[in-house]
Design a protein around this motif. Structure first.
Motif, PDB file in Angstrom:
ATOM      1  N   MET A 155       2.409  56.651 -55.264  1.00  0.00           N
ATOM      2  CA  MET A 155       1.421  55.611 -55.008  1.00  0.00           C
ATOM      3  C   MET A 155       1.951  54.602 -53.994  1.00  0.00           C
ATOM      4  N   VAL A 156       3.200  54.170 -54.191  1.00  0.00           N
ATOM      5  CA  VAL A 156       3.843  53.220 -53.277  1.00  0.00           C
ATOM      6  C   VAL A 156       3.982  53.819 -51.882  1.00  0.00           C
ATOM      7  N   ASP A 157       4.367  55.066 -51.827  1.00  0.00           N
ATOM      8  CA  ASP A 157       4.508  55.741 -50.526  1.00  0.00           C
ATOM      9  C   ASP A 157       3.166  55.788 -49.800  1.00  0.00           C
ATOM     10  N   TYR A 158       2.102  56.046 -50.547  1.00  0.00           N
ATOM     11  CA  TYR A 158       0.757  56.090 -49.958  1.00  0.00           C
ATOM     12  C   TYR A 158       0.390  54.727 -49.377  1.00  0.00           C
ATOM     13  N   LEU A 159       0.648  53.670 -50.135  1.00  0.00           N
ATOM     14  CA  LEU A 159       0.320  52.329 -49.668  1.00  0.00           C
ATOM     15  C   LEU A 159       1.088  51.975 -48.403  1.00  0.00           C
ATOM     16  N   ARG A 160       2.364  52.326 -48.370  1.00  0.00           N
ATOM     17  CA  ARG A 160       3.178  52.009 -47.188  1.00  0.00           C
ATOM     18  C   ARG A 160       2.720  52.794 -45.963  1.00  0.00           C
ATOM     19  N   ARG A 161       2.338  54.040 -46.165  1.00  0.00           N
ATOM     20  CA  ARG A 161       1.902  54.869 -45.027  1.00  0.00           C
ATOM     21  C   ARG A 161       0.515  54.473 -44.533  1.00  0.00           C
ATOM     22  N   GLN A 162      -0.384  54.169 -45.476  1.00  0.00           N
ATOM     23  CA  GLN A 162      -1.761  53.883 -45.108  1.00  0.00           C
ATOM     24  C   GLN A 162      -1.975  52.446 -44.644  1.00  0.00           C
ATOM     25  N   GLY A 163      -1.191  51.511 -45.203  1.00  0.00           N
ATOM     26  CA  GLY A 163      -1.351  50.112 -44.818  1.00  0.00           C
ATOM     27  C   GLY A 163      -2.766  49.618 -45.074  1.00  0.00           C
ATOM     28  N   ALA A 164      -3.374  49.017 -44.045  1.00  0.00           N
ATOM     29  CA  ALA A 164      -4.710  48.443 -44.186  1.00  0.00           C
ATOM     30  C   ALA A 164      -5.791  49.490 -44.416  1.00  0.00           C
ATOM     31  N   GLN A 165      -5.490  50.761 -44.186  1.00  0.00           N
ATOM     32  CA  GLN A 165      -6.470  51.816 -44.436  1.00  0.00           C
ATOM     33  C   GLN A 165      -6.591  52.142 -45.925  1.00  0.00           C
ATOM     34  N   ALA A 166      -5.592  51.750 -46.698  1.00  0.00           N
ATOM     35  CA  ALA A 166      -5.672  51.914 -48.155  1.00  0.00           C
ATOM     36  C   ALA A 166      -6.518  50.774 -48.716  1.00  0.00           C
ATOM     37  N   ASN A 167      -7.266  51.041 -49.780  1.00  0.00           N
ATOM     38  CA  ASN A 167      -8.065  49.970 -50.361  1.00  0.00           C
ATOM     39  C   ASN A 167      -7.737  49.768 -51.839  1.00  0.00           C
ATOM     40  N   LEU A 168      -7.658  48.498 -52.209  1.00  0.00           N
ATOM     41  CA  LEU A 168      -7.364  48.093 -53.581  1.00  0.00           C
ATOM     42  C   LEU A 168      -8.560  47.300 -54.103  1.00  0.00           C
ATOM     43  N   ALA A 169      -9.101  47.715 -55.209  1.00  0.00           N
ATOM     44  CA  ALA A 169     -10.218  46.982 -55.800  1.00  0.00           C
ATOM     45  C   ALA A 169      -9.686  45.844 -56.661  1.00  0.00           C
ATOM     46  N   HIS A 170     -10.485  44.812 -56.802  1.00  0.00           N
ATOM     47  CA  HIS A 170     -10.190  43.803 -57.822  1.00  0.00           C
ATOM     48  C   HIS A 170     -11.501  43.240 -58.341  1.00  0.00           C
ATOM     49  N   ALA A 171     -11.454  42.615 -59.527  1.00  0.00           N
ATOM     50  CA  ALA A 171     -12.668  42.203 -60.225  1.00  0.00           C
ATOM     51  C   ALA A 171     -13.048  40.753 -59.969  1.00  0.00           C
ATOM     52  N   GLY A 172     -12.722  40.234 -58.794  1.00  0.00           N
ATOM     53  CA  GLY A 172     -13.167  38.893 -58.440  1.00  0.00           C
ATOM     54  C   GLY A 172     -12.036  37.898 -58.299  1.00  0.00           C
ATOM     55  N   LEU A 173     -12.357  36.768 -57.686  1.00  0.00           N
ATOM     56  CA  LEU A 173     -11.386  35.715 -57.422  1.00  0.00           C
ATOM     57  C   LEU A 173     -10.725  35.231 -58.704  1.00  0.00           C
ATOM     58  N   GLY A 174      -9.393  35.285 -58.712  1.00  0.00           N
ATOM     59  CA  GLY A 174      -8.641  34.809 -59.863  1.00  0.00           C
ATOM     60  C   GLY A 174      -8.523  35.788 -61.010  1.00  0.00           C
ATOM     61  N   SER A 175      -9.127  36.958 -60.874  1.00  0.00           N
ATOM     62  CA  SER A 175      -9.050  37.961 -61.943  1.00  0.00           C
ATOM     63  C   SER A 175      -7.631  38.510 -62.039  1.00  0.00           C
ATOM     64  N   SER A 176      -7.310  39.050 -63.190  1.00  0.00           N
ATOM     65  CA  SER A 176      -5.971  39.630 -63.374  1.00  0.00           C
ATOM     66  C   SER A 176      -5.734  40.774 -62.409  1.00  0.00           C
ATOM     67  N   SER A 177      -6.792  41.519 -62.079  1.00  0.00           N
ATOM     68  CA  SER A 177      -6.640  42.634 -61.142  1.00  0.00           C
ATOM     69  C   SER A 177      -6.324  42.140 -59.734  1.00  0.00           C
ATOM     70  N   GLN A 178      -6.896  40.998 -59.352  1.00  0.00           N
ATOM     71  CA  GLN A 178      -6.555  40.433 -58.041  1.00  0.00           C
ATOM     72  C   GLN A 178      -5.102  39.967 -58.016  1.00  0.00           C
ATOM     73  N   LEU A 179      -4.665  39.327 -59.090  1.00  0.00           N
ATOM     74  CA  LEU A 179      -3.281  38.861 -59.161  1.00  0.00           C
ATOM     75  C   LEU A 179      -2.316  40.035 -59.064  1.00  0.00           C
ATOM     76  N   CYS A 180      -2.641  41.114 -59.759  1.00  0.00           N
ATOM     77  CA  CYS A 180      -1.778  42.295 -59.744  1.00  0.00           C
ATOM     78  C   CYS A 180      -1.715  42.903 -58.346  1.00  0.00           C
ATOM     79  N   ALA A 181      -2.867  42.998 -57.675  1.00  0.00           N
ATOM     80  CA  ALA A 181      -2.909  43.542 -56.315  1.00  0.00           C
ATOM     81  C   ALA A 181      -2.114  42.681 -55.351  1.00  0.00           C
TER      82      ALA A 181
END
Length: 327
Positions: A143-169
């Motif tokens: 997963m980490v390798d994919y993120l490093r290779r794809q950069g801005a082409q990879a997409n991470l979802a989050h459930a809104g401003l201040g959500s735990s998923s945004q913090l994790c991302a």
């Protein structure tokens, strides 16, 4: 001296009329149902809230009724709770968002430290990294390798401003020193269909939300951001096992009351919470939901007060560096 004695006596009589005699307050209160505000739409968090609320109600002799008041990243419900009468009959169940809102929202209608009395920590939910079912890899390293290779082409979802998923991302991108494309949604319920359909690459969510998706194999789980594996997800390794020991994030959930709530009421509520979390049926249900009760040693009002202050200070520089704020 006589006038002073009369004043003191009058004040004591007024206090007794309002709160009841001090030694008997814990026994006299509560005399009616208690409302527990959850500042989010109905969802997985309600499962945790309901099992704890039911057990607390048994100990208190009055039911705890859950009221969902969503809006603006949880701040609408929190503001409503802050304005409630400080008599112990209207409580707030909130999470780490209590500590991030002061930085994220420039015009916040409340102060999470000054406008609330801490009651106690309830539980902590580890975060888990998951991806679309056809993701090209099955481990955290891939997963980490994919993120490093794809950069801005990879997409991470989050459930809104201040959500735990945004913090994790945000933490993952900071750890890898890269920037992916983040895709905001209004709730985790909106993310999962997109993820399972393959339109989103990755998502980091609380185990209480992601558990059913992982078990149903509609998503792929990479690692749990916790020091130990979870009984509900025994097959998912921890980030420490997967090569990122410093990447850990668990989302705490806690009970608060409006500022000014009498301390005997706070202590009675905390006692009911501790009784609930010690109940074997509650513990078993929380395990099924992918979380664990807070230990008694760190479940005091004082411990929650200290945690909230630390968390506000911890997240402020991280959020300011990210530069995402609400108006």
């Amino acid at each position: 001296m006589k006038r002073r004695s009369l004043l003191i006596g009058g004040a004591a009589a007024m206090a007794a009329a309002w709160f009841g005699p001090a030694p008997a307050l814990a026994q006299a209160w509560p005399t009616q149902p208690i409302t527990m505000i959850i500042p989010f739409a109905p969802g997985p968090i309600d499962g945790v809230a309901r099992v704890i609320a039911e057990a607390m109600g048994r100990d208190l002799g009055q039911p705890l009724v859950i009221e969902n008041i969503p809006g603006a990243g949880g701040t609408v419900g929190v503001a409503r709770a802050a304005q409630a009468r400080p008599d112990g009959y209207r409580l707030l169940m909130h999470n780490i968002g209590m500590s991030t809102a002061p930085t994220l929202y420039r015009r916040l209608a409340y102060d999470p430290v000054k406008d609330f009395e801490p009651i106690g920590l309830m539980n902590r939910n580890p975060m888990v990294w998951i991806g679309r079912p056809n993701f090209p890899g099955s481990t955290l390293a891939e997963m980490v390798d994919y993120l490093r290779r794809q950069g801005a082409q990879a997409n991470l979802a989050h459930a809104g401003l201040g959500s735990s998923s945004q913090l994790c991302a945000m933490l993952m991108q900071a750890a890898l020193r890269m920037q992916a494309t983040t895709v905001p949604y209004r709730s985790s319920g909106e993310v999962f269909p997109e993820l399972s359909a393959g339109r989103i690459d990755l998502y980091c969510d609380q185990t209480t939300s992601a558990l059913g998706q992982v078990h149903g194999r509609s998503v792929r789980a990479f690692a749990l951001a916790a020091p130990q594996r979870l009984p509900a997800l025994p097959e998912v390794p921890t980030t420490a096992e997967a090569g990122m020991p410093d990447f850990q994030l668990s989302i705490w959930q806690a009970l608060f009351a409006p500022a000014g709530t009498p301390q005997p009421v706070i202590q009675r509520l905390n006692r009911a919470l501790r009784v609930a979390l010690a109940d074997a049926r509650v513990t078993a249900r929380l395990t099924e939901l992918g979380t664990a009760p807070e230990p008694e040693a760190t479940g005091t009002p004082e411990a929650l007060r200290e945690l909230l202050a630390r968390e506000v200070a911890r997240w402020r520089p991280i959020l300011q560096a990210a530069g995402e704020f609400a108006d």
